[in-house]
Design a protein around this motif. Structure first.
Motif, PDB file in Angstrom:
ATOM      1  N   LYS A 166      -4.630   5.938   2.244  1.00 25.06           N
ATOM      2  CA  LYS A 166      -4.303   6.436   3.589  1.00 25.06           C
ATOM      3  C   LYS A 166      -5.189   5.765   4.640  1.00 25.06           C
ATOM      4  CE  LYS A 166      -2.461  11.003   2.383  1.00 25.06           C
ATOM      5  NZ  LYS A 166      -2.657  12.468   2.491  1.00 25.06           N
ATOM      6  N   HIS A 167      -6.497   5.658   4.352  1.00 26.59           N
ATOM      7  CA  HIS A 167      -7.385   4.968   5.293  1.00 26.59           C
ATOM      8  C   HIS A 167      -7.023   3.493   5.394  1.00 26.59           C
ATOM      9  CE1 HIS A 167     -10.121   8.291   6.056  1.00 26.59           C
ATOM     10  NE2 HIS A 167     -10.181   8.541   4.760  1.00 26.59           N
ATOM     11  N   HIS A 168      -6.671   2.883   4.263  1.00 24.64           N
ATOM     12  CA  HIS A 168      -6.288   1.467   4.268  1.00 24.64           C
ATOM     13  C   HIS A 168      -5.030   1.245   5.095  1.00 24.64           C
ATOM     14  CE1 HIS A 168      -5.839  -2.610   2.958  1.00 24.64           C
ATOM     15  NE2 HIS A 168      -4.713  -2.363   2.304  1.00 24.64           N
ATOM     16  N   ILE A 169      -4.065   2.140   4.978  1.00 30.69           N
ATOM     17  CA  ILE A 169      -2.822   2.011   5.743  1.00 30.69           C
ATOM     18  C   ILE A 169      -3.080   2.176   7.231  1.00 30.69           C
ATOM     19  CG2 ILE A 169      -0.628   3.185   6.205  1.00 30.69           C
ATOM     20  CD1 ILE A 169      -0.367   3.639   3.207  1.00 30.69           C
ATOM     21  N   SER A 170      -3.934   3.131   7.591  1.00 28.28           N
ATOM     22  CA  SER A 170      -4.240   3.322   9.009  1.00 28.28           C
ATOM     23  C   SER A 170      -4.944   2.087   9.594  1.00 28.28           C
ATOM     24  CB  SER A 170      -5.112   4.564   9.198  1.00 28.28           C
ATOM     25  OG  SER A 170      -6.349   4.407   8.528  1.00 28.28           O
ATOM     26  N   ASP A 171      -5.856   1.483   8.829  1.00 29.43           N
ATOM     27  CA  ASP A 171      -6.521   0.265   9.303  1.00 29.43           C
ATOM     28  C   ASP A 171      -5.526  -0.888   9.453  1.00 29.43           C
ATOM     29  OD1 ASP A 171      -8.886   1.637   9.273  1.00 29.43           O
ATOM     30  OD2 ASP A 171      -9.536   0.870   7.312  1.00 29.43           O
ATOM     31  N   LEU A 172      -4.624  -1.029   8.488  1.00 28.57           N
ATOM     32  CA  LEU A 172      -3.622  -2.094   8.597  1.00 28.57           C
ATOM     33  C   LEU A 172      -2.722  -1.892   9.803  1.00 28.57           C
ATOM     34  CD1 LEU A 172      -2.481  -2.610   4.881  1.00 28.57           C
ATOM     35  CD2 LEU A 172      -3.871  -4.137   6.260  1.00 28.57           C
ATOM     36  N   GLN A 173      -2.328  -0.676  10.072  1.00 32.43           N
ATOM     37  CA  GLN A 173      -1.479  -0.407  11.221  1.00 32.43           C
ATOM     38  C   GLN A 173      -2.192  -0.732  12.540  1.00 32.43           C
ATOM     39  OE1 GLN A 173      -0.317   3.658  10.628  1.00 32.43           O
ATOM     40  NE2 GLN A 173       1.359   3.147   9.231  1.00 32.43           N
ATOM     41  N   GLU A 174      -3.480  -0.399  12.620  1.00 31.04           N
ATOM     42  CA  GLU A 174      -4.231  -0.735  13.829  1.00 31.04           C
ATOM     43  C   GLU A 174      -4.328  -2.251  14.017  1.00 31.04           C
ATOM     44  OE1 GLU A 174      -7.974   1.138  13.633  1.00 31.04           O
ATOM     45  OE2 GLU A 174      -7.195   3.190  13.782  1.00 31.04           O
ATOM     46  N   LYS A 175      -4.617  -2.966  12.931  1.00 34.87           N
ATOM     47  CA  LYS A 175      -4.702  -4.423  13.029  1.00 34.87           C
ATOM     48  C   LYS A 175      -3.357  -5.026  13.427  1.00 34.87           C
ATOM     49  CE  LYS A 175      -8.433  -5.002   9.653  1.00 34.87           C
ATOM     50  NZ  LYS A 175      -8.810  -5.581   8.337  1.00 34.87           N
ATOM     51  N   MET A 176      -2.277  -4.484  12.875  1.00 34.99           N
ATOM     52  CA  MET A 176      -0.955  -5.013  13.214  1.00 34.99           C
ATOM     53  C   MET A 176      -0.631  -4.778  14.679  1.00 34.99           C
ATOM     54  SD  MET A 176       1.366  -4.075   9.891  1.00 34.99           S
ATOM     55  CE  MET A 176       2.844  -4.428  10.828  1.00 34.99           C
ATOM     56  N   GLU A 177      -0.983  -3.607  15.203  1.00 37.06           N
ATOM     57  CA  GLU A 177      -0.727  -3.334  16.606  1.00 37.06           C
ATOM     58  C   GLU A 177      -1.503  -4.300  17.502  1.00 37.06           C
ATOM     59  OE1 GLU A 177       1.448  -1.360  17.917  1.00 37.06           O
ATOM     60  OE2 GLU A 177       2.156  -0.623  15.976  1.00 37.06           O
ATOM     61  N   LYS A 178      -2.763  -4.558  17.152  1.00 33.45           N
ATOM     62  CA  LYS A 178      -3.553  -5.502  17.948  1.00 33.45           C
ATOM     63  C   LYS A 178      -2.946  -6.902  17.916  1.00 33.45           C
ATOM     64  CE  LYS A 178      -8.135  -3.392  17.616  1.00 33.45           C
ATOM     65  NZ  LYS A 178      -9.526  -3.573  17.141  1.00 33.45           N
TER      66      LYS A 178
ATOM     67  N   GLU B 170       1.357   9.680  -5.609  1.00 29.56           N
ATOM     68  CA  GLU B 170       1.932  11.011  -5.369  1.00 29.56           C
ATOM     69  C   GLU B 170       2.818  11.447  -6.533  1.00 29.56           C
ATOM     70  OE1 GLU B 170       3.893  10.651  -1.681  1.00 29.56           O
ATOM     71  OE2 GLU B 170       2.064  10.867  -0.459  1.00 29.56           O
ATOM     72  N   LYS B 171       3.512  10.513  -7.162  1.00 29.26           N
ATOM     73  CA  LYS B 171       4.324  10.875  -8.335  1.00 29.26           C
ATOM     74  C   LYS B 171       3.437  11.352  -9.487  1.00 29.26           C
ATOM     75  CE  LYS B 171       8.260   7.795  -7.437  1.00 29.26           C
ATOM     76  NZ  LYS B 171       9.030   6.621  -7.930  1.00 29.26           N
ATOM     77  N   VAL B 172       2.326  10.652  -9.697  1.00 29.37           N
ATOM     78  CA  VAL B 172       1.413  11.066 -10.768  1.00 29.37           C
ATOM     79  C   VAL B 172       0.830  12.442 -10.463  1.00 29.37           C
ATOM     80  CG1 VAL B 172      -0.716  10.476 -11.984  1.00 29.37           C
ATOM     81  CG2 VAL B 172       0.899   8.676 -11.357  1.00 29.37           C
ATOM     82  N   LEU B 173       0.456  12.668  -9.199  1.00 28.62           N
ATOM     83  CA  LEU B 173      -0.083  13.980  -8.819  1.00 28.62           C
ATOM     84  C   LEU B 173       0.947  15.078  -9.007  1.00 28.62           C
ATOM     85  CD1 LEU B 173      -2.145  13.144  -5.601  1.00 28.62           C
ATOM     86  CD2 LEU B 173      -3.024  13.945  -7.783  1.00 28.62           C
ATOM     87  N   LEU B 174       2.194  14.802  -8.663  1.00 24.23           N
ATOM     88  CA  LEU B 174       3.243  15.799  -8.831  1.00 24.23           C
ATOM     89  C   LEU B 174       3.452  16.124 -10.306  1.00 24.23           C
ATOM     90  CD1 LEU B 174       5.434  17.526  -7.484  1.00 24.23           C
ATOM     91  CD2 LEU B 174       6.985  15.553  -7.658  1.00 24.23           C
TER      92      LEU B 174
ATOM     93  N   ALA C  32       0.828  -1.209   0.000  1.00 20.89           N
ATOM     94  CA  ALA C  32       0.000   0.000   0.000  1.00 20.89           C
ATOM     95  C   ALA C  32       0.859   1.254   0.000  1.00 20.89           C
ATOM     96  CB  ALA C  32      -0.930  -0.011   1.214  1.00 20.89           C
ATOM     97  N   LYS C  33       1.970   1.242   0.742  1.00 19.75           N
ATOM     98  CA  LYS C  33       2.857   2.405   0.748  1.00 19.75           C
ATOM     99  C   LYS C  33       3.493   2.615  -0.633  1.00 19.75           C
ATOM    100  CE  LYS C  33       4.045   2.383   5.652  1.00 19.75           C
ATOM    101  NZ  LYS C  33       5.118   2.227   6.679  1.00 19.75           N
ATOM    102  N   GLY C  34       3.811   1.517  -1.314  1.00 16.54           N
ATOM    103  CA  GLY C  34       4.330   1.669  -2.671  1.00 16.54           C
ATOM    104  C   GLY C  34       3.294   2.268  -3.618  1.00 16.54           C
ATOM    105  N   LYS C  35       2.028   1.887  -3.452  1.00 19.77           N
ATOM    106  CA  LYS C  35       0.973   2.440  -4.301  1.00 19.77           C
ATOM    107  C   LYS C  35       0.748   3.919  -4.018  1.00 19.77           C
ATOM    108  CE  LYS C  35      -1.631  -1.830  -5.072  1.00 19.77           C
ATOM    109  NZ  LYS C  35      -2.934  -2.518  -4.889  1.00 19.77           N
TER     110      LYS C  35
END
Length: 462
Positions: free
Chosen positions: A386-398, A242-246, A234-237
């Motif tokens: 961004k929402h997907h990454i935040s959800d993955l981080q929460e699941k990983m912490e749990k 961001e490159k396309v937006l730039l 997800a971070k790679g995507k």
């Protein structure tokens, strides 16, 4: 050689006419099918005598009426459902077993309705090597009730009834079926009866508990590793977005607000606002937001009328304020008001008293229609990532916290552990509900705000 290994018993009576059919049926079988047929013949020979009046193809089923009606000391087989396995079959599994049962020949032929302990014992023996037991109902026998047969066999065997009709009864051995040897070894332990070697049995139970704990730890570790890989993907995507937006933003050079803006009196602003809201023609600002075609349409509107009404469908009022200032700067007009309507936010822009049509309606410093759509897609993708990454981080912490508890605690209390996780998830849901309520309240306050004073135009840019 394979054909010789199959014993084809002579058919008598009504089955004499099917002898040619049986010989042709055997000739059309492949070597693998003939081997399976030979093994099935040997297995059925061990279960009991054959039904020699069978009119179907090989192999001959076992005559269940010749099996003993009552077996002294017979008990239904001991059953134990493995951990993590469903008791009932799923719809797909039920469909698969029913379709499989249509292709296999029957194992037993039955004519009586009661006293089926001998047949039940033979079915349990058959289930050691086959998951399905197919019973054919004899034709021409008086007072045969397939419903009563199925009920009796279900009570005696504990199997799962797959299908039942006037010709066949099909039973599945069940997900909780255990071979007789395993059930004999585990039966005294689970019934809390004294064992001759209690110490060895306790040690075996402890080893099983340890193995289950190790499997749970390994499963959680593999899940954490899987989430880490998803997070890296997800971070790679998001970097790619961001490159396309730039690259798209390099084509965008927004204009600044002019310092010598025309001023409107309160009476003029009130009049223009009233006229603009009552106008039927309007421009709809979609997901592309402001691009060169939007400014072109504004100038085309100003060719026939002094005002242009633009409907903007956005969630927050701050987004609409930013778009209104953007439209004012790029078009060179004067912002009159921003109001909440049933169709969305209505932005009223006045062309100005000293309006002059430009030579080129489409400004060169804005994005084209295709570029604006690409930017909208990339912005939406980045927000979702961004929402997907935040959800993955929460699941990983749990999962990491749960994995640490499993490694530190010797005896895992699963109820306490999962109750803590559920309580934490409930608290997070309550916090999300409170945040949504605050956001809705702020949105209602923003909707009631109305721009009607000229000095508020400068606050938009701030």
């Amino acid at each position: 050689m394979l054909l010789r290994s199959i014993k084809v018993k002579p058919l008598t009576g009504a089955a004499e006419s099917s002898r040619n059919y049986t010989s042709n049926y055997l000739k059309n079988l492949s070597e693998e099918e003939l081997m399976d047929l030979s093994e099935l013949n040997l297995l059925l020979d061990e279960l009991g005598p054959r039904f020699i009046d069978w009119s179907g193809p090989e192999p001959l089923p076992v005559d269940a009426d010749l099996l003993p009606a009552v077996v002294p000391g017979y008990r239904p087989p001991f059953r134990l459902l493995p951990y993590g396995v469903r008791q009932a079959l799923r719809n797909k599994e039920m469909t698969f077993f029913r379709r499989t049962a249509r292709k296999i020949p029957p194992h037993f032929a039955l004519g009586r309705n009661r006293e089926l302990q001998g047949l039940a014992m033979a079915m349990v023996k058959l289930w050691k090597k086959s998951a399905i037991a197919k019973i054919a109902i004899k034709r021409g026998v008086q007072n045969t009730l397939n419903e009563r047969m199925a009920e009796e066999l279900k009570i005696l065997t504990g199997g799962t009834l797959l299908s039942r009709n006037k010709d066949y009864i099909v039973f599945y051995r069940g997900n909780d079926f255990l071979p007789p040897g395993v059930s004999y070894a585990l039966g005294p332990l689970l019934r809390q009866q004294p064992l001759p070697r209690a110490g060895e049995m306790n040690q075996a139970v402890q080893e099983i508990e340890k193995m289950m704990r190790d499997l749970a730890i390994a499963r959680h570790a593999s899940l954490v590793h899987f989430l880490e890989r998803k997070l890296a993907l997800a971070k790679g995507k998001i970097k790619k977005a961001e490159k396309v937006l730039l690259r798209l933003q390099n084509n965008l050079e927004p204009a600044e607000l002019p310092t010598d803006l025309e001023t409107l009196s309160d009476e003029e602003r009130f009049l223009f606002r009233k006229i603009g809201l009552s106008m039927k023609p309007y421009l709809l600002l979609g997901r592309r937001e402001v691009f060169d075609g939007t400014i072109e349409n504004m100038h085309l509107h100003w060719k026939y009328r002094e005002l242009v009404k633009i409907i903007v469908d956005r969630k927050t009022f701050s987004q609409v304020k930013h778009i209104a200032v953007y439209l004012e700067a790029e078009s060179g007009g004067v912002l009159v008001s921003v109001d909440k309507t049933t169709k969305g936010y209505a932005v009223i822009v006045y062309r100005g008293k000293n309006y002059q049509r430009p030579t080129a309606f489409r400004p060169k410093n804005l994005l084209t229609k295709r570029q604006a759509l690409a930017r909208s897609i990339e912005l939406q993708r980045r927000e979702a990532l961004k929402h997907h990454i935040s959800d993955l981080q929460e699941k990983m912490e749990k999962l990491k916290h749960e994995l640490e508890n499993m490694k530190t605690v010797n005896e895992i209390d699963e109820e306490t552990l999962y109750s803590r996780i559920n309580n934490a998830s409930d608290d997070e849901e309550d916090e999300d509900m409170e945040e949504d309520e605050d956001e809705r309240t702020a949105r209602r306050e923003n909707n009631s705000f109305n721009i009607s004073l000229p000095d508020r135009v400068k606050s938009f840019a701030d």
